[in-house]
Motif scaffolding. Sequence first.
Motif, mmCIF file in Angstrom:
data_model
loop_
_atom_site.group_PDB
_atom_site.id
_atom_site.type_symbol
_atom_site.label_atom_id
_atom_site.label_comp_id
_atom_site.label_asym_id
_atom_site.label_seq_id
_atom_site.Cartn_x
_atom_site.Cartn_y
_atom_site.Cartn_z
ATOM 1 N N GLN A 38 -57.126 54.987 -34.941
ATOM 2 C CA GLN A 38 -55.938 55.478 -35.641
ATOM 3 C C GLN A 38 -55.253 56.570 -34.830
ATOM 4 O OE1 GLN A 38 -57.218 56.667 -39.596
ATOM 5 N NE2 GLN A 38 -56.725 54.653 -40.413
ATOM 6 N N ALA A 39 -53.975 56.712 -35.061
ATOM 7 C CA ALA A 39 -53.228 57.776 -34.401
ATOM 8 C C ALA A 39 -53.887 59.123 -34.687
ATOM 9 C CB ALA A 39 -51.787 57.779 -34.894
ATOM 10 N N GLY A 40 -53.970 59.935 -33.639
ATOM 11 C CA GLY A 40 -54.643 61.216 -33.729
ATOM 12 C C GLY A 40 -56.104 61.173 -33.346
ATOM 13 N N GLY A 41 -56.631 59.981 -33.206
ATOM 14 C CA GLY A 41 -58.030 59.824 -32.865
ATOM 15 C C GLY A 41 -58.285 59.919 -31.375
ATOM 16 N N SER A 42 -59.535 59.656 -30.998
ATOM 17 C CA SER A 42 -59.966 59.786 -29.605
ATOM 18 C C SER A 42 -60.743 58.555 -29.158
ATOM 19 C CB SER A 42 -60.859 61.021 -29.436
ATOM 20 O OG SER A 42 -60.170 62.204 -29.752
ATOM 21 N N LEU A 43 -60.683 58.304 -27.872
ATOM 22 C CA LEU A 43 -61.505 57.285 -27.221
ATOM 23 C C LEU A 43 -61.893 57.806 -25.849
ATOM 24 C CD1 LEU A 43 -59.695 53.861 -27.894
ATOM 25 C CD2 LEU A 43 -61.939 54.550 -28.771
ATOM 26 N N ARG A 44 -63.023 57.340 -25.357
ATOM 27 C CA ARG A 44 -63.449 57.669 -24.001
ATOM 28 C C ARG A 44 -63.661 56.377 -23.242
ATOM 29 N NH1 ARG A 44 -69.153 59.955 -21.684
ATOM 30 N NH2 ARG A 44 -68.333 61.320 -20.033
ATOM 31 N N LEU A 45 -62.858 56.170 -22.220
ATOM 32 C CA LEU A 45 -63.003 55.003 -21.363
ATOM 33 C C LEU A 45 -63.940 55.342 -20.207
ATOM 34 C CD1 LEU A 45 -59.313 53.760 -21.110
ATOM 35 C CD2 LEU A 45 -61.017 53.283 -22.870
ATOM 36 N N SER A 46 -64.717 54.349 -19.815
ATOM 37 C CA SER A 46 -65.589 54.480 -18.662
ATOM 38 C C SER A 46 -65.278 53.365 -17.677
ATOM 39 C CB SER A 46 -67.054 54.385 -19.076
ATOM 40 O OG SER A 46 -67.412 55.411 -19.968
ATOM 41 N N CYS A 47 -65.490 53.644 -16.415
ATOM 42 C CA CYS A 47 -65.314 52.639 -15.363
ATOM 43 C C CYS A 47 -66.501 52.763 -14.426
ATOM 44 C CB CYS A 47 -64.004 52.857 -14.633
ATOM 45 S SG CYS A 47 -63.760 51.747 -13.216
ATOM 46 N N ALA A 48 -67.383 51.792 -14.500
ATOM 47 C CA ALA A 48 -68.565 51.779 -13.646
ATOM 48 C C ALA A 48 -68.254 50.997 -12.375
ATOM 49 C CB ALA A 48 -69.724 51.141 -14.391
ATOM 50 N N THR A 49 -68.730 51.506 -11.264
ATOM 51 C CA THR A 49 -68.437 50.855 -9.992
ATOM 52 C C THR A 49 -69.734 50.434 -9.300
ATOM 53 O OG1 THR A 49 -68.539 52.857 -8.654
ATOM 54 C CG2 THR A 49 -66.463 52.380 -9.747
ATOM 55 N N SER A 50 -69.604 49.417 -8.473
ATOM 56 C CA SER A 50 -70.737 48.936 -7.706
ATOM 57 C C SER A 50 -70.768 49.650 -6.360
ATOM 58 C CB SER A 50 -70.626 47.430 -7.486
ATOM 59 O OG SER A 50 -69.466 47.143 -6.716
ATOM 60 N N GLY A 51 -71.869 49.506 -5.654
ATOM 61 C CA GLY A 51 -71.951 50.020 -4.305
ATOM 62 C C GLY A 51 -72.347 51.478 -4.237
ATOM 63 N N ARG A 52 -72.619 51.927 -3.040
ATOM 64 C CA ARG A 52 -73.080 53.290 -2.832
ATOM 65 C C ARG A 52 -72.006 54.159 -2.194
ATOM 66 N NH1 ARG A 52 -78.390 51.780 0.476
ATOM 67 N NH2 ARG A 52 -76.935 50.211 1.228
ATOM 68 N N THR A 53 -70.750 53.692 -2.242
ATOM 69 C CA THR A 53 -69.680 54.418 -1.568
ATOM 70 C C THR A 53 -68.680 54.982 -2.557
ATOM 71 O OG1 THR A 53 -68.425 52.369 -1.280
ATOM 72 C CG2 THR A 53 -69.902 53.040 0.509
ATOM 73 N N PHE A 54 -69.071 55.137 -3.808
ATOM 74 C CA PHE A 54 -68.142 55.587 -4.851
ATOM 75 C C PHE A 54 -67.466 56.897 -4.462
ATOM 76 C CE2 PHE A 54 -66.323 55.926 -8.918
ATOM 77 C CZ PHE A 54 -66.541 57.199 -9.424
ATOM 78 N N SER A 55 -68.218 57.815 -3.891
ATOM 79 C CA SER A 55 -67.654 59.130 -3.577
ATOM 80 C C SER A 55 -66.633 59.086 -2.449
ATOM 81 C CB SER A 55 -68.772 60.099 -3.221
ATOM 82 O OG SER A 55 -69.471 59.646 -2.082
#
Length: 120
Positions: free
Chosen positions: A13-30
């Motif tokens: 609903q309007a006014g609410g919150s959500l948290r999106l996540s994005c998981a990545t593969s590999g060891r080069t994320f940084s």
Amino acid sequence: QVQLVESGGGLVQAGGSLRLSCATSGRTFSMYAMGWFRQAPGKEREFVAAISRSGARTYYTDSVRGRFTISRNNVKNTVYLQMNSLKPEDTAVYYCAASGGAPMGPYDYWGQGTQVTVSS
């Protein structure tokens, strides 16, 4: 090659919150700057937020600044988008993306997207 998988979308609903996540593969994320984009029905995809490789610098489009927060965990290879005070106009498919260059792009890899729907 970097694979990105978004999660955390849903109906809120309007006014609410959500948290999106994005998981990545590999060891080069940084090694990648990360960004979030969104595309509403009938509209072009637009930039939402970005974060530098270390997480020290963040960038936001004006319409979400102060409501959304991008962050990353370089140990968990994951980038997040905390969305507060959601509005119906935030309804869109949200995509995460990885840039081998600057946080403002160009972006090299994209996830499949997660739907966020905000009801009034």
